[in-house]
Design an enzyme around this catalytic site. Structure first.
Site, PDB file in Angstrom:
ATOM      1  CB  SER A  33      -0.959   0.009   1.186  1.00 37.31           C
ATOM      2  OG  SER A  33      -0.269  -0.187   2.395  1.00 37.31           O
ATOM      3  CG  ASP A 233      -3.219   4.463   8.548  1.00 42.17           C
ATOM      4  OD1 ASP A 233      -2.108   5.003   8.805  1.00 42.17           O
ATOM      5  OD2 ASP A 233      -3.545   4.091   7.408  1.00 42.17           O
ATOM      6  CG  HIS A 236      -1.319   3.476   4.828  1.00 44.52           C
ATOM      7  ND1 HIS A 236      -2.472   3.006   5.396  1.00 44.52           N
ATOM      8  CD2 HIS A 236      -0.850   2.503   4.017  1.00 44.52           C
ATOM      9  CE1 HIS A 236      -2.708   1.776   4.932  1.00 44.52           C
ATOM     10  NE2 HIS A 236      -1.742   1.450   4.094  1.00 44.52           N
TER      11      HIS A 236
END
Ligand SMILES: *[C@@H]1O[C@H](CO)[C@@H](O)[C@H](O)[C@H]1NC(C)=O
Length: 258
Positions: A33, A233, A236
């Site tokens: 990601s 989070d 990220h």
């Protein structure tokens, strides 16, 4: 009836425009990601913020999901990193920083080949897997239009922090994957720029980081994401962090040109 000279001129112009819209310098982008890009996209939707370092440019292209060159724009991994809310990644700021360098001819057209998929352990990238095959297919399609392959930018490993066995197997799996990609792309000296992970989905972050540093391969560069700003989070990189990372990756690439 013969075509009007203006029409002929216009057609020629279109031809030239089409001919120049292929890149001269290509980069593969793969991993999970943080390569796919989650800058500004960690609370359910993307905030749409595109810093100047990530703005579109006629000299920065991307290979679309259906293997055509098009002007690149955020989110760069649209249609590639599927089933995820996408935001800013390191690709666009990387391309801008490479283009800004005096080591690169000003006429350079950078071609970005996004291949990342969120949440994937390195086992999902071994030869013969769907993601590996997609990366090789896209790499070959990109090279077929004539540009030179500059590097593979690799940011992955967060998903290998969950099980200690995966963390311990990481260096060997990475070495095998790189050897296979170089062979399958017929680019034995393909530069690989590996990003040291800053976060992880599990607790074995340090063992994966150590495994990344233990990877022994020629034409391998290491850039460390540890310490860059992380979103709420805890997983990220933020948009400003991705801009910084893109510049770090560019510096690592440019350092190989001297
Ligand atoms: C990753 O590997 C697992 C186990 O083989 C598989 O079930 C999963 O579909 C793979 N994911 C991707 C995105 O390839």
């Amino acid at each position: 009836m013969a075509p009007q000279p203006q029409v002929v001129a216009l057609l020629l112009l279109l031809l030239v425009a089409t001919a120049t819209s292929t890149p001269t310098l290509i980069f593969l982008l793969a991993g999970q990601s943080n390569m796919g890009g989650r800058g500004g996209a960690t609370s359910g939707s993307w905030d749409g913020v595109v810093p100047p370092e990530c703005a579109p440019s006629p000299r920065i292209l991307r290979l679309s999901p259906d293997l055509r060159w098009e002007e690149a724009r955020e989110p760069l991994h649209a249609g590639i990193d599927v089933h995820n809310v996408l935001g800013v990644g390191p690709g666009m700021p990387f391309a801008h920083a490479v283009r800004a360098s005096r080591a690169i001819p000003p006429s350079t057209v950078v071609g970005l080949v996004p291949c990342a998929q969120g949440g994937t352990p390195i086992a999902n990238w071994s030869r013969g897997t769907e993601l590996y095959d997609r990366m090789v297919t896209r790499g070959r399609a990109a090279m077929a239009t004539g540009g030179r392959m500059g590097a593979l930018l690799w940011y992955q490993g967060e998903a290998d922090t969950i099980r200690l066995e995966d963390a311990e197997a990481y260096a060997g799996r990475m070495e095998a994957m790189v050897r296979d990609v170089r062979r399958d792309l017929a680019a034995p000296e393909l530069l690989v720029i590996q990003v040291g992970i800053a976060t992880g989905q599990g607790k074995f972050i340090q063992p994966v980081r150590e495994a990344q540093k233990a990877v022994r391969l020629p034409w391998l560069k290491y850039v460390d994401a540890k310490g860059l700003p992380i979103a709420d989070d805890y997983t990220h990189l933020t948009t400003p962090a991705q801009v910084t990372l893109g510049k770090m990756l560019a510096k690592a690439y440019l350092s190989t040109l001297y």
